[in-house]
Design an enzyme around this catalytic site. Structure first.
Site, PDB file in Angstrom:
ATOM      1  N   HIS A  39       0.818  -1.220   0.000  1.00  0.00           N
ATOM      2  CA  HIS A  39       0.000   0.000   0.000  1.00  0.00           C
ATOM      3  C   HIS A  39       0.850   1.268   0.000  1.00  0.00           C
ATOM      4  CE1 HIS A  39       0.359  -0.071   4.528  1.00  0.00           C
ATOM      5  NE2 HIS A  39       0.349   1.233   4.356  1.00  0.00           N
ATOM      6  N   ASP A  92       0.405  -7.563   1.610  1.00  0.00           N
ATOM      7  CA  ASP A  92       0.805  -6.161   1.744  1.00  0.00           C
ATOM      8  C   ASP A  92       2.316  -5.985   1.734  1.00  0.00           C
ATOM      9  OD1 ASP A  92       0.270  -3.460   1.811  1.00  0.00           O
ATOM     10  OD2 ASP A  92       0.163  -3.344   3.992  1.00  0.00           O
ATOM     11  N   SER A  99       4.548   2.608   7.827  1.00  0.00           N
ATOM     12  CA  SER A  99       4.249   1.454   6.985  1.00  0.00           C
ATOM     13  C   SER A  99       5.438   1.080   6.104  1.00  0.00           C
ATOM     14  CB  SER A  99       3.045   1.750   6.091  1.00  0.00           C
ATOM     15  OG  SER A  99       1.871   1.909   6.841  1.00  0.00           O
TER      16      SER A  99
END
Length: 319
Positions: free
Chosen positions: A63, A93, A169
């Site tokens: 992402h 992910d 992230s």
């Protein structure tokens, strides 16, 4: 007359805190230089990543890179360059980038199976624009599952209370020994001290698949299913203990399921002896090792019989 000791003994708690501080600082010194800021070209999206090899392989989140073919990389020493997205796996992910620049350091992926609850967990990343920030905590839980953007469950997720924020992230979750044991991926909004990382063993598998095949292979049998309650009489007849199972709702013509003789309305009770209690179990069991291999399944069919079938899954089409 008394005197003041200018060198009093360090309290035991103080000594422990000092050891903890040195442990965290040492791990950060080893892994921190491998961490980079990843920016999508043309928009404001950014996150973190970390190099895992001297030739510039960088792990980040899917992402973070989204659909980009190239990203901007800012390394810890201030160097700026670009990187090519080699592959991505939305189902876990994880994405893999190759930097078109020299990396000053790289981190080692550890064995996440060796983690225990209470182990030190250190997050390094670029949250909310505060680049190369460090937070620490402990491993709160192991073996969690979380839903990827594709709807598929990511298995074996590490839960930690190391503070994460947007921008963390793709950054590393680091052990006390300075090994990467997870890829930071998500927080629960509104919660405090609950964050998640994709286990390093999962990341290692995804990287290997991307380097070898350009994507992560998963098995495909060509069905659409519903998760339903398993009638008790059927469970007793089949010797199963689960309360739910899956029912075939649609079969693609010419698919492995069609060739194996599955019919719409069949219940799939087990795959290779492992119970199927829902669609997530079916997805989990259809990994890349099943491709081209005979796979026995147990079915409760439309004739109210427990029957065996043998499927040979194909490779799932690339996303």
């Amino acid at each position: 007359m008394g005197f003041i000791d200018i060198n009093p003994p360090v309290p035991e708690d103080g000594a422990l805190l000092d050891v903890y501080s040195e442990t965290v600082a040492g791990a950060v010194d080893r892994v921190g230089p491998a961490v980079s800021r990843i920016e999508r070209l043309g928009d404001q999206g950014h996150g973190s990543g970390f190099a895992i090899s001297p030739d510039g392989l960088i792990i980040t989140n899917h992402h973070v890179v989204a659909d980009a073919k190239a990203v901007r990389i800012r390394s810890a020493n201030g160097a700026v360059g670009q990187g090519s997205v080699l592959g991505r796996d939305p189902d876990t992910d994880i994405a893999l980038v190759r930097a078109d620049m020299d990396v000053q350091a790289w981190a080692r992926l550890g064995d996440s199976k060796k983690l225990r609850r209470g182990h030190i967990a250190i997050a390094i990343g670029n949250p909310l624009g505060f680049d190369w920030s460090v937070t620490s905590g402990v491993v709160s839980a192991l073996g969690r599952s979380m839903r990827a953007s594709t709807g598929r469950l990511i298995e074996d997720v590490v839960q930690t209370d190391a503070a994460l924020n947007p921008g963390n992230s793709g950054g590393p979750l680091v052990s006390a020994s300075g090994e990467v044991v997870g890829v930071n991926t998500a927080v629960i909004r509104g919660a405090q001290g609950i964050a998640f990382a994709v286990a390093s063993n999962t990341a290692n598998f995804v990287v290997s698949e991307i380097l070898r095949f350009g994507h992560v292979r998963r098995a495909f049998i060509g069905i659409v299913v519903d998760t339903i309650m398993l009638p008790r009489r059927v469970a007793l007849k089949a010797g199963m203990t689960q309360e739910t199972t899956v029912r075939v709702r649609r079969i693609d013509p010419g698919s492995p399921a069609d060739r194996a003789g599955l019919k719409e309305g069949d219940f799939i009770l087990a795959i290779d002896g492992q119970p199927v209690a829902g669609a997530d179990d079916l997805i989990r069991l259809l990994d890349g090792t099943r491709i081209g291999q005979e796979m026995p399944i147990s079915v409760y069919d439309l004739d109210s019989q427990i029957a065996g079938r043998v499927l040979v899954p194909a490779a799932r089409p690339k996303n």
